[in-house]
Write an enzyme that holds these catalytic residues in place. Structure first.
Site, mmCIF file in Angstrom:
data_model
loop_
_atom_site.group_PDB
_atom_site.id
_atom_site.type_symbol
_atom_site.label_atom_id
_atom_site.label_comp_id
_atom_site.label_asym_id
_atom_site.label_seq_id
_atom_site.Cartn_x
_atom_site.Cartn_y
_atom_site.Cartn_z
ATOM 1 N N HIS A 192 0.854 -1.187 0.000
ATOM 2 C CA HIS A 192 0.000 0.000 0.000
ATOM 3 C C HIS A 192 0.891 1.239 0.000
ATOM 4 O O HIS A 192 1.733 1.411 0.882
ATOM 5 C CB HIS A 192 -0.926 -0.003 1.208
ATOM 6 C CG HIS A 192 -1.950 -1.091 1.158
ATOM 7 N ND1 HIS A 192 -2.371 -1.794 2.271
ATOM 8 C CD2 HIS A 192 -2.639 -1.616 0.104
ATOM 9 C CE1 HIS A 192 -3.282 -2.687 1.909
ATOM 10 N NE2 HIS A 192 -3.455 -2.606 0.601
ATOM 11 N N GLU B 86 1.852 3.811 3.043
ATOM 12 C CA GLU B 86 2.397 3.276 4.299
ATOM 13 C C GLU B 86 3.920 3.326 4.270
ATOM 14 O O GLU B 86 4.601 2.308 4.198
ATOM 15 C CB GLU B 86 1.846 1.861 4.509
ATOM 16 C CG GLU B 86 0.327 1.847 4.620
ATOM 17 C CD GLU B 86 -0.306 0.470 4.520
ATOM 18 O OE1 GLU B 86 0.435 -0.537 4.505
ATOM 19 O OE2 GLU B 86 -1.549 0.391 4.450
ATOM 20 N N ARG C 66 -3.306 4.687 -1.965
ATOM 21 C CA ARG C 66 -3.164 3.324 -1.438
ATOM 22 C C ARG C 66 -2.897 2.289 -2.530
ATOM 23 O O ARG C 66 -2.086 1.377 -2.344
ATOM 24 C CB ARG C 66 -4.458 2.967 -0.682
ATOM 25 C CG ARG C 66 -4.598 1.496 -0.264
ATOM 26 C CD ARG C 66 -5.959 1.302 0.405
ATOM 27 N NE ARG C 66 -6.311 -0.084 0.634
ATOM 28 C CZ ARG C 66 -6.126 -0.742 1.776
ATOM 29 N NH1 ARG C 66 -5.554 -0.143 2.795
ATOM 30 N NH2 ARG C 66 -6.512 -1.999 1.898
ATOM 31 N N HIS D 23 3.025 -3.569 6.756
ATOM 32 C CA HIS D 23 1.996 -2.564 6.513
ATOM 33 C C HIS D 23 1.979 -1.572 7.680
ATOM 34 O O HIS D 23 2.738 -1.702 8.625
ATOM 35 C CB HIS D 23 0.624 -3.240 6.403
ATOM 36 C CG HIS D 23 0.500 -4.213 5.273
ATOM 37 N ND1 HIS D 23 -0.133 -3.906 4.090
ATOM 38 C CD2 HIS D 23 0.936 -5.491 5.138
ATOM 39 C CE1 HIS D 23 -0.091 -4.947 3.278
ATOM 40 N NE2 HIS D 23 0.558 -5.926 3.893
ATOM 41 N N GLU E 64 1.400 -4.910 11.073
ATOM 42 C CA GLU E 64 0.860 -3.551 11.015
ATOM 43 C C GLU E 64 1.704 -2.741 11.996
ATOM 44 O O GLU E 64 1.564 -2.884 13.216
ATOM 45 C CB GLU E 64 -0.619 -3.525 11.410
ATOM 46 C CG GLU E 64 -1.553 -4.222 10.432
ATOM 47 C CD GLU E 64 -1.833 -3.405 9.179
ATOM 48 O OE1 GLU E 64 -1.431 -2.226 9.145
ATOM 49 O OE2 GLU E 64 -2.457 -3.951 8.245
#
Length: 376
Positions: free
Chosen positions: A135, A138, A193, A263, A337
């Site tokens: 993405h 990020e 994104r 991410h 994440e």
């Protein structure tokens, strides 16, 4: 009233009792605040001037572009050109441990570069795949991929654990998966994104590269509409970036033992399944590795990560790279994440790159060592 949803990635994931971060244009912010007050919905203004925060991260580009790769600064965000120059430099200066190659080209024709790290100590070695930047917005993901390579090269001679990792494993590191989207996030839209492919029927660009894999494609958690952030694409592996990586990983299937995708943001360590609820067959080994990883991560700065199956820890999403890797036979498949939990969101400040990457490095090392311990 215009509201662009940041996180979660789709309005369908907004649920009662959860926190939702939104981006609001300045000319409609007062209207939104008035509506929230009328509805008695609690809110917090996280970043009052978003454009200023963006300018703070991208405003020094001319100065940075003059920085030589040998004096590379791992504590700032780098443009795609700078990252690729850095990769070429490492390929020339560390040929004993680094091999650079391309797995294909993006929609806009950019090479999809990968670094292969490890000693050539034996003809057959197990492998770990690491990708960042699926993405585009990020940015802390690509920053970590660069950090991982730096740490591997700098500590190989002095750290027995790193020497063991690079001797017994190959690491395939892809610092920027979504090269077109990442470039666009620097030049046009910091919060872009998706990829940058075009749909003949709509004016909207791009596909969510983490909804485009051939595993429960376009089911729950993905959208069929090309203008949505979670658009799954016209068919599985429609995106040349996804197709190129999937083809490479299929060729490495016998050697590949771990898949790690990075991410942001949420401070979580996720493992399959994302597309449905239910335990994976080797849940004991995977959960043990995740526990070791988040414990190691927390030991650095006390930052806590939640861990567990993606479907229950985050939300259900179909067509993800992590689920595809696991379904393709990779026993350890994880999606990180990274920081934070929403205050800065995708605009994680540069002073937080070092602690974020340093703690994440401990987590990755724990997973690699767990893999070498051959948990069954």
């Amino acid at each position: 009233l215009q509201v662009d949803v940041w996180q979660p990635s789709s309005p369908f994931h907004i649920a009662k009792g959860t926190v939702t971060d939104v981006r609001v244009p300045q000319n409609t912010s007062r209207s939104l605040l008035h509506l929230l007050q009328q509805a008695n919905i609690p809110y917090t203004i996280l970043i009052a001037d978003l454009q200023q925060a963006i300018d703070n991260q991208t405003g020094l580009r001319p100065h940075r572009s003059r920085r030589s790769p040998s004096g590379y600064n791992y504590e700032v965000y780098h443009s795609l050109e700078e990252i690729q120059d850095w990769m070429h430099h490492l390929n020339k200066t560390h040929s004993d441990l680094v091999h650079m190659f391309s797995v294909g080209k993006s929609y806009e024709g950019r090479p999809l570069f990968v670094l292969k790290l490890g000693t050539r100590s034996r003809p057959y070695k197990k492998a770990v795949w690491i990708d960042c930047g699926i993405h585009a917005r990020e940015w802390i993901g690509p920053a970590f991929c660069q950090w991982f390579v730096k740490e591997a090269l700098q500590t190989y001679q002095t750290d027995p654990a790193m020497r063991k990792m690079l001797t017994q494993l190959y690491f395939y590191v892809m610092p920027v998966f979504n090269v077109d989207g990442y470039q666009f996030s620097w030049t046009d839209d910091r919060f872009w994104r998706k990829t940058r492919s075009r749909d003949a029927r709509f004016r909207c660009h791009g596909v969510d590269a983490n909804r485009n894999w051939k595993v429960k494609w376009c089911a729950e958690g993905a959208s069929l509409h090309p203008c949505d952030d979670t658009y799954c694409g016209p068919f599985p592996e429609s995106e040349p970036e996804v197709r190129a990586v999937a083809q490479f990983l299929r060729r490495q299937r016998r050697q590949l033992r771990a898949y790690l995708s990075f991410h942001a943001y949420a401070q979580m360590l996720l493992y399959p399944y994302a597309y449905r609820h239910g335990a994976i067959p080797n849940a004991g080994c995977v959960e043990s590795a995740a526990y070791d990883a988040v414990s190691a991560l927390q030991s650095a700065y006390g930052v806590r990560y939640r861990y567990g199956p993606a479907s229950s820890t985050l939300y259900v999403s179909s067509g993800s790279s992590m689920d595809w890797a696991y379904r393709s036979g990779v026993p350890y498949a994880f999606a990180f994440e990274l920081r934070d939990t929403g205050h800065y969101g995708f605009l994680l400040p540069e002073p937080l790159i070092l602690p974020t990457c340093a703690e994440t490095m401990l987590a990755v090392r724990a997973i690699a060592l767990h893999l070498l311990a051959k948990c069954h």
